[in-house]
Design an enzyme around this catalytic site. Sequence first.
Site, short mmCIF file in Angstrom:
data_model
loop_
_atom_site.label_atom_id
_atom_site.label_comp_id
_atom_site.label_asym_id
_atom_site.label_seq_id
_atom_site.Cartn_x
_atom_site.Cartn_y
_atom_site.Cartn_z
N ASP A 173 -10.41 2.68 1.45
CA ASP A 173 -10.69 2.06 2.76
C ASP A 173 -11.42 3.04 3.68
O ASP A 173 -12.43 2.69 4.30
CB ASP A 173 -9.39 1.64 3.46
CG ASP A 173 -8.84 0.33 2.92
OD1 ASP A 173 -9.61 -0.45 2.35
OD2 ASP A 173 -7.63 0.09 3.09
N GLY B 55 -17.18 -4.95 10.28
CA GLY B 55 -16.26 -4.61 9.19
C GLY B 55 -16.74 -5.02 7.80
O GLY B 55 -16.12 -4.65 6.80
N LYS C 33 0.81 -1.23 0.00
CA LYS C 33 0.00 0.00 0.00
C LYS C 33 0.84 1.28 0.00
O LYS C 33 0.41 2.30 -0.51
CB LYS C 33 -0.94 0.01 1.20
CG LYS C 33 -2.10 -0.97 1.07
CD LYS C 33 -3.05 -0.85 2.25
CE LYS C 33 -4.19 -1.84 2.10
NZ LYS C 33 -5.23 -1.68 3.11
P1 NDP Z 1 -1.36 -2.79 10.36
O1 NDP Z 1 -0.47 -3.96 10.60
O2 NDP Z 1 -0.90 -1.67 9.49
O3 NDP Z 1 -1.77 -2.12 11.78
C1 NDP Z 1 -2.20 -2.93 12.85
C2 NDP Z 1 -2.60 -2.05 14.03
O4 NDP Z 1 -3.10 -2.90 15.06
C3 NDP Z 1 -1.47 -1.25 14.64
O5 NDP Z 1 -1.95 -0.01 15.11
C4 NDP Z 1 -1.04 -2.14 15.81
O6 NDP Z 1 -0.41 -1.41 16.86
C5 NDP Z 1 -2.37 -2.63 16.28
N1 NDP Z 1 -2.29 -3.87 17.04
C6 NDP Z 1 -2.08 -5.13 16.57
N2 NDP Z 1 -2.07 -6.01 17.59
C7 NDP Z 1 -2.29 -5.29 18.73
C8 NDP Z 1 -2.40 -5.63 20.10
N3 NDP Z 1 -2.30 -6.90 20.52
N4 NDP Z 1 -2.62 -4.63 21.01
C9 NDP Z 1 -2.75 -3.35 20.59
N5 NDP Z 1 -2.64 -2.96 19.30
C10 NDP Z 1 -2.41 -3.92 18.39
O7 NDP Z 1 -2.71 -3.42 9.80
P2 NDP Z 1 -3.84 -2.65 8.96
O8 NDP Z 1 -4.10 -1.35 9.59
O9 NDP Z 1 -3.54 -2.70 7.51
O10 NDP Z 1 -5.09 -3.63 9.18
C11 NDP Z 1 -5.73 -3.69 10.46
C12 NDP Z 1 -6.97 -4.55 10.31
O11 NDP Z 1 -7.92 -3.88 9.49
C13 NDP Z 1 -6.70 -5.90 9.64
O12 NDP Z 1 -7.21 -6.91 10.47
C14 NDP Z 1 -7.48 -5.84 8.35
O13 NDP Z 1 -8.06 -7.09 8.03
C15 NDP Z 1 -8.57 -4.83 8.66
N6 NDP Z 1 -9.04 -4.14 7.47
C16 NDP Z 1 -10.37 -4.22 7.19
C17 NDP Z 1 -10.87 -3.61 6.07
C18 NDP Z 1 -12.33 -3.71 5.77
O14 NDP Z 1 -12.71 -3.37 4.64
N7 NDP Z 1 -13.16 -4.13 6.71
C19 NDP Z 1 -10.01 -2.85 5.13
C20 NDP Z 1 -8.62 -2.78 5.55
C21 NDP Z 1 -8.17 -3.43 6.68
P3 NDP Z 1 1.18 -1.09 16.83
O15 NDP Z 1 1.36 0.12 15.98
O16 NDP Z 1 1.48 -0.87 18.27
O17 NDP Z 1 1.85 -2.32 16.27
#
Ligand code: NDP
Length: 282
Positions: free
Chosen positions: A107, A247, A71
């Site tokens: 998104d 979602g 992305k």
């Molecule tokens: P990224 O990997 O870019 O970001 C993940 C985020 O989740 C970060 O802020 C991370 O925090 C946080 N995180 C993960 N695990 C934990 C935890 N145990 N405790 C606290 N914070 C946590 O992923 P994306 O943003 O690309 O995607 C996130 C979700 O969104 C995915 O599951 C994806 O499937 C969903 N999604 C859904 C869409 C839809 O159309 N419904 C479209 C796009 C995405 P940190 O920065 O601290 O690591």
Amino acid sequence: MSSNALQQIVCCMGQPVAGNPTQFMMERAFAAAKLDWRYLTLEVPPEKLADAVRGMRAMGFQGGNFTIPHKVAVLPLLDGLSPAAELMGAVNCVHRDGDRLLGANTDGQGFLESLRTLIDPVDKRIVILGAGGAARAIAVEVALTKPAELSIVNRSPGRGQELANLLSERTQVAVHYVPWEGDYAIPETADVLINATSIGLGDANARVPIDPRTLRSTLVVADVIFNPPRTRLIRDAAEAGCPTIDGLGMLVNQAVIGFKIWTGVAPDPDVMREALEEYLEI
Ligand code: NDP
């Protein structure tokens, strides 16, 4: 469907790509709209992305979706960006304009359309959990609607603070970074809570660390996780009397927007939602 016109191709590039609900939705919607188009799901490793985009150009693809991990990396390979994609620094939807490939991000817009079925974010107090790709896309689109306040709650301070700084500098909205330590207590003044983290993906019992006593019936709770759609957060929020948004709507809406950008035709969202539910066996 036309038998003599060249079939048009759009694609999804990501890694690894293990089946793709968007492909299933798009192909159903193309068929329903009687368009002779195909949506290909292509597994492209990061070091091959530039070759793959050259291939898209050479083969006349009409566009495509770009998912993790492309992305951000796809930006310098494109000829232009929508203002929101430029602000987010991430593209998930590319379309062709003549010989140019242009990047957008659907998104956040897809999420906003879902949110607006329950509440308009204008002048509201919004809390976003997460600062990754999905959170950035949502935060930018929400900020552009001029909410009263936007809080970014994230585990890693670097990413959270950077997103809050970006939005403070580039929009007129009051944006705060809140460090996420232990169970987050949702402020009483909040109108909307959005889980934009990956917690809950593939695990219906995964717990988003929030204090459940701070879920109030006046709070709208939205989750970006679509598989499974009834996440623990959504179930807990519904039990507390909160209006909820899963979602699935975001996924369908971003696909509807992409379809329109590529083909110029408005697809039937019900066909797409049904296809998605069939694919996910809901
Ligand atoms: P990224 O990997 O870019 O970001 C993940 C985020 O989740 C970060 O802020 C991370 O925090 C946080 N995180 C993960 N695990 C934990 C935890 N145990 N405790 C606290 N914070 C946590 O992923 P994306 O943003 O690309 O995607 C996130 C979700 O969104 C995915 O599951 C994806 O499937 C969903 N999604 C859904 C869409 C839809 O159309 N419904 C479209 C796009 C995405 P940190 O920065 O601290 O690591």
